[in-house]
Scaffold this motif. Sequence first.
Motif: not given
Lengths: 439, 823, 218
Positions: B431, B728-729, B732-733, B747, B750, B796, B798-799
Motif C-alpha cells: 500500500d 492509505h491503500q 484509493d480516493e 481499488g 473498504a 483505510p 481514504k477509501s
Amino acid sequence: MTTLTPVLSATWDVKDSWTLSTYTKHGGYRGLKKALKKQPGELVQAIKDSGLRGRGGAGFPTGMKWGFLPPDDGKPRYLVINADESEPGTCKDIPTMLSAPHTLIEGVIITSYAIGCNHAFIYLRGEVVHVYRRLINAVREAYEAGHLGKNIHGSGFDLDVTIHSGAGAYICGEETALLDSLEGRRGQPRLKPPFPAVAGLYARPTVVNNVESIASVPAIIDRGVAWFTGMGTERSRGMGFFSLSGHVERPGQYEAPLGITLRELLEFAGGMRGGRPLKFWTPGGSSTPIFTDAHLDTPLDYESVGAAGSMLGTRALQIFDDTTCVVRAVMRWTEFYKHESCGKCTPCREGTFWLTQVLKRIEKGHGTPADIQQLLDTCDSIAGRSFCALGDGATSSVISSVKLFRDEFEQHVSTGECPFDHAASALFTYSDSLEGAHA
Amino acid sequence: MTATADKAAAVDTVTLTIDGTEVTVPKGTLIIRAAEQAGIEIPRFCDHPALKPAGACRQCLVDVASPGPDGNLRAFPKPQASCTMTVTQGMVVNTQDTSPEADRAQKGVLELLLINHPLDCPVCDKGGECPLQNQAMSHGRSESRFVDVKRVFEKPLPLSSEILLDRERCILCQRCTRFSKEIAGDAFIDLQNRGAMQQIGTFSEDVLGFEGYGPVGVAAEDEAGAAFSSYYSGNTVQICPVGALTSASYRFRSRPFDLVSSPGISEHDSSGSAIRTDHRRGAILRRLADYDPVVNEDWITDKDRFAFAWQNLDDRVTRPLVRIEGELVETSWPQALAAAAEGLRTAMELKRKKGIAVLPGGRVTLEDAYAYGKFARAVLGTNDVDARTRIASDEEQAFLGATVAGTGLGVTFGDLEKAPAVLFVAFEPEDEGGVVFLRLKKSEGRQRVATVAPWLSRGNEKLGATLVPAVPGTEGAVLKKLPADVEKSLSQPGAVIVVGERAAGAAGALSQALALSKRTGARIAWIPRRAGERGALEAGALPGLLPGGRDAASAKARSEIAGAWGVPGLPLAPGRASAEIISSAAARGLDALVIGGVTVSDLTGDVVKALKKTGFVVSLEVRRSEVTDYADVVLPVAPPSEKSGTFVNWEGRLRSFATAIHTDALSDHRVLDALARELGFALGTATVAAVNAEIAGLAAVASSDRPAAPKVSPPAKPAGPIVLSSWHQLVDESALQDGEPYLAGTGRVAVVRMSAATAKKVGVESGSISLSGATRASVDLPVVVTDMVDGVVWAPAKSPGSWVARDLGVEPGDPISVKGGFA
Amino acid sequence: MTYDETTLAQLRDDAADIVSRYPVKRSALLPMLHLVQSVDGFVSPDGIRFCAERLDLSAAEVSAVATFYTQYKRRPNGEYQVGVCVNTLCAVMGGDRIWDELSEHVGVGNDETTADGKVTLERLECNAACDYAPVMMVNWEFFDNQTPDSAKQVVDDLRAGKDVAPTRGPAKVCTFKEVSRVLAGFDDGRANEDQGVGAPTLAGVKAAKAQGWKEGKK
C-alpha cells in the motif's frame, strides 16, 4: 511359435483375484520378502540387469531411470505411478489394477525400498471408479498385513501410499504434466531440465513409472533376472501385454515376450473378424504411425518396430479390416488430440484445431486437392515444434495414413463423399437411416 | 582465503557461436539472451527477461548443435526453443538468419499463431507497436491458407474496470499470468479451459459457464480474487505482445505512431519510478513503465500508470486569481503577483503578530521545496515552514535531521532485494511502498521479512512476513523487546529496518528503531509515501531543518546558510510543525499563509477554519480546491508533466526529469522567485539549474551542525481501550487519482477490521459498524473479523466511505469509539 | 458461500482428511473438486470458493484447474453420466451408431441433461477398454460390448429408477454424487463387489492354457 507368458495376468481367472489372500496364495509378496533382505542398491542393479524398459510407451530403461536419482540428502524423494492409462487403444493397466492390484502395490513397495522413497503415489485416471476402489482396498489390505506403514516387516523401512484420482485429461499421462496435476495444478507439461529425477514432485527427486513396469518388478525380484532376460529379444527383454482390439475374433490382453509378431498374436486371437483382410493397425496406440498387413511379421520389440517406421509404444494393437475408412479413423484420432491438447504451446493447440477442421471436411467429401498437402504442411509445423510429445503423436496417424493411403484421401476429395459403408465396420448390424443425425 | 574468494568472484563464462559470431556470456545464460548480446534478434512472444522461461509460444525455435562427450558437434534432431535452453561451451546456434530449418519452423509457428487471430490491426490499440504484427509483416505469408472457421469470443472482456481482455487476439503466451503470479503475487488471472478453448481469465461464472451464484462476502472480492484487483495489473497491458490486453482509459484513444513519448519520473510515491509519458497535442494519452534497472526495473504501479488525469481536469487553475469583493477573479500575472506581495508585505509589517507560515505540501520537487524553505526563512522571516502535511513529530524531525537528510544514497532498492532480513515498522510494503513491494517479492523465500503492525496485510502475507503484533502507538515498546529470532535475523550483514512515515505517530518508535539498528547493525531506510518528502527534507522545508539536515537551532548552520543566501541572518524563533501551525491558526488565526499542494481532507486539523481565520492566504495550486476556495490570491502552478525538476526518492537518489509537455505553466520555484522579486528580494530560484547550482554550492554538513538523534521513551500502553489503525491503500480516493474512474474501480473494498475478541467486546460481529473519533462525522463500513491484535480497529485512510482524517479527525494510535450493528 | 453449517462442517472435515494425505496441501485440490461434486452434483461457484479458501488459492487458480479436467462439470449434472466412446476404435466398431441412436432416444445431445435430471450424455474419449469396444461408461463404470439397444435399455432402466449393474464392476451403478465421493478418496465399501471378469481380459490366459501353460510355471 512363440508361447504366451502370463505373468502379471497369471491369476486373473482365479476367484476373487484382486484380494490379498488370493494374491498371497499364488506367491504374492514373495518378491517383497526377498527384496527386503537385499540392499536397495542391489535391487536397482537387478532391475538394470533385467533390461526392463518402461512399459508406458517411451521404453526408457527402468533401472537407469532409478539410477538417475541424486544421492540421498535425507529429504523426501518420491515414487509416482503413472496409472493415467488414456492413449487410445491402450487397455492393459486398467485390467491389471482391476484384477490384480497387489502386483502393482507389491511393485511399489519394492521400488520405493530400492530408491529410498517413503511416500509413493499412484496417479489413476479418474474415469475408472471401480479400479479406484480396488486400489484403495488393496492398499488397506497391504497396511493391515504389514506390507505398508512403519517398519515394514521389521526392515526399518517405512512407506505410505496415496491413491490419487485424476479428473479427465489425457495429457496427464505425460510425466511432468502428471506431476503438476498431482500437485493440484492444470496438467500442463513442465520444462525439462530439470528432470523429475532431480526436481519432480514438490521439486524433490522423483521416479515416475508406468503401472506395468512397476507391476513387473516383483516377478523379476522373485524369479530372478535370468528368468526375465530369458524372454524377449536382445534389447527388448522380458514379457509385456499386447492389447488386441478391433476387428479380431478374440480381442483382449495377451501377455507375451517382446518380439512376438502380429501374425502370431492373431493366431491366438482367432484371426481377423470373419476372416476379412487386415487393412491397417497401430502397433502402440494412436500416437504411433500406422502399419498395414506388410508389417504382420515385424517383431514387436522396440528396435524392430522403430526400424519399420513406427513405435512399439504401449503395444496397443488397434486392428482394422478393409471395411474401415482410414480418413474417418484418422479424423477421430485427430479430434481426440484436439480435445486433449493442453493448450500450452502454439503448434499443438492451433495445429490440432486446424487439422481437425480439414480432416472433417475431407471425410465428409468437402475437401479440396490442396487440403491433403495442407495436412502434411500443418503436421510439419507441429511435429518437432511442440512443447511435448503430444503434438508429435497427433501427427503420426495423419502423416502415416496419407503416406500409405493417399489414394483414399484423394478419393474422398474427387468423389465428394466417403466411399465406405460405416455399418459394415460395426460389431452389430444396422441400417443407415440415422446417418448424419449426430453433430 | 584468496583462492576460494577469487574463484567465487569470477563469473564462469561460456563461449558459443551464434550465426557464425563467437559470443562469450555468463554460464546459465539462455540462448535468446546470448543472441541479444551478439546483436541477433530471435523473434519471441512468451519470452520476457523478467519472467521465468515458459517455452509456450515456440516462436523462437533455432537450430542447435553442441559438443558431445567425444568433443564432436552433435546437432539436436529438431529445432530448440532458444528462450528455455541455456548455452553450453562450444555450442553452435543457427537462427532464422542462417538456418533454413529454423526459419521454416518459425514461419510454421507464426502461421499457426495467426489462424485464429482476428487480424484486426487497423482497429487494434497495439497496431503499430505490436510484436505479432511486426513479425507477421516481416516474416508472415501474404495470404492465409486457413479457410476454415476461426475461434470467436465475445469481446472485450473486462478483467477489471481498468483491464480489458480481447480473447481473440490473445496468443496465450502467459506473460500476463506469469507476471501476476511471479512478480506481483496476485494470481487473480490464470489460464482457464483447455486446448483450443484455453483462455486467460479471472474466475467468472458467466464467462466460464458455471451455473449458480453465491453471494460474495464483502472482503472476499479482493481476497478471493473475483476481480483483478492487483495494484500492478497495468504492467500486463504493457508486456502483452499482442493487443489482447488493453486499458479502459487508453482503449481506442490513439495510435502509437501519433504519440510523442517523453521520459519522466512518477509523482505518485517516493520510489521515483521511471515512466514514459505518451502525449499528443498537449494531452497525455497514457503512461508506461520505463525500464530502470536500479529503481523500478520493468514495472510501475497502476497509480503511476493510470493516475494522470488529475493534472488536466476541468478544475485546473490556468490563470492567476485574485479575490475581489469576496469573489476570485481571473487576472494577469503582474496584478496577481502584486496583490500577493501586497498582502504578504502587510502581514509582515503588522505590529502584533500572529505569524506567517508556509506549507509547501509533500508532493513538490526538490527545487520547489528549496524555494519554499528559502522564501519562508529569507523573505518572510519565519521558520514556520513544513512540507509534512501528514502525521509528523519533533522526534521524527530529529531522526530525519540526524540520520536521513544529507546522507546521500543510503539503502537502495538493490540492497533491499539482497537483504537477508527486513523489518517493517509502521510501513506497508504494498500500500505504501508500491514498487518497493515488487523488489521484496523478488526475494521471497530468500529473505526473512517481519513487520511490526497490528495485522498481516495482504502485501505482507505475499512476502511471507512474520507479524510482530503491535497496537498503533506502541511500536516503540515492541521494538525494544522484539522476538529473539526476529532480532537475531537483523544481525545478519545487509539486514534492513524499513520505517514508514507513520512511525512518526508512535512516540519513541523512531528512537527505538535507531537503538535497534545500533544493537543489530541493520541499516535503516525511511520510506515515506509522497514523492516530495525526501526532497523537502534535503531542501530544508521543515521547521527545524535547514538545507542538508542542518539544525535550524545551530547558530553556525544558520550563519552558513544566511551567508549562502546573502541575507544578514535567519529567523531565530523555533519553527512550528504543520499540525501546530494549522491548530493555532484555527484557534487564533495567522497573519498570512503561503500554501502549496495541500489536500485539506488528508489532515486531521481543521484546515478550513484555519484558512478562514488567516488574514491573507496565497495558494500555489494546480487545481481549484478547498484551499483555493479560501485563498486571497491563487497562483497557478504546473503539474508534473508540464515542468522539469528533481524528485529525491527514498533511497536518496536524485530523479531528475525534463518537461514532457511544454506549456506556459510555471513551477512553484519560479512563481516564488517572481513573488519574492515583487517583494524586493532576489530568491534566485527562477530556474531548476539555478536552484541546483545553489544547492551544489552548499558545503558538506558537519555532524555537529545536525540535530542530535532523538531519544524518546515509548509509551508502554496504548492510548485507549480501542485505538485506530489506518493507512492509505495504494488505490484509493487520494487527490492525485481524481478523474480516473477505471483505476478507482480496481481499488480494494473498504472494510473495517478488528479481531474477534474486539468485535465481541464492542458487540459487533458482522454487518456494518460506525466509527467515531475525536470530532465531526463518523465512518460507517462493513466489518471483517480479522486475525489481529485486540483493542485495535483498522480502517483505510481514504477509501470510498472511509475518509478517516476528515471524518474522524484522528490519527493512527488515537482512541476511537465503535458503535455497531446495522446488519 | 451458501453452504449451511452442517454441510460446511462436513466439507471442512472431509477436506482436512484429503489434505492429510499429501505433504503439500495444494495436492488436495483435484480430490477436493471431486468432493464438491459429491455435495453439489457439479463444481459450483461456492465449491470453487471453498477450495480456494481451504488451500489459500485465488478463485481464478481454482477455476483454472476445474476447467482443465473434463470430469468436473460446471452445471448440475444428471444423476447418471452416460458416456459413449466415440474415439476411433469404438466409433468404428459401432460407437457412432450407439451415440446417434441413444442421443435421439433420450432427446439430448453432448453434455446435456434430461429434463428429469437423471441422465447427462457425453461423447466420450477413450476409456481404456478398447478390447471391449464399443464401450459405454455410466458414472465411470464399464458397460462393455454395447449395442444401440443395450445402451438404450440401460438408460431407460436408469431413468425408471431401477438398479443397473455394469458389465464389469460393482453390483450396481452408484449416483454421480456417490461416485464423486469415492473419487475424492472416501471408500464406499464396494471394492469386493464383482460382475465377473470379461472374456477379453482373460483371452491371453485362456490362450496360454490352451498352449499348455500352467500358472506358477516359470
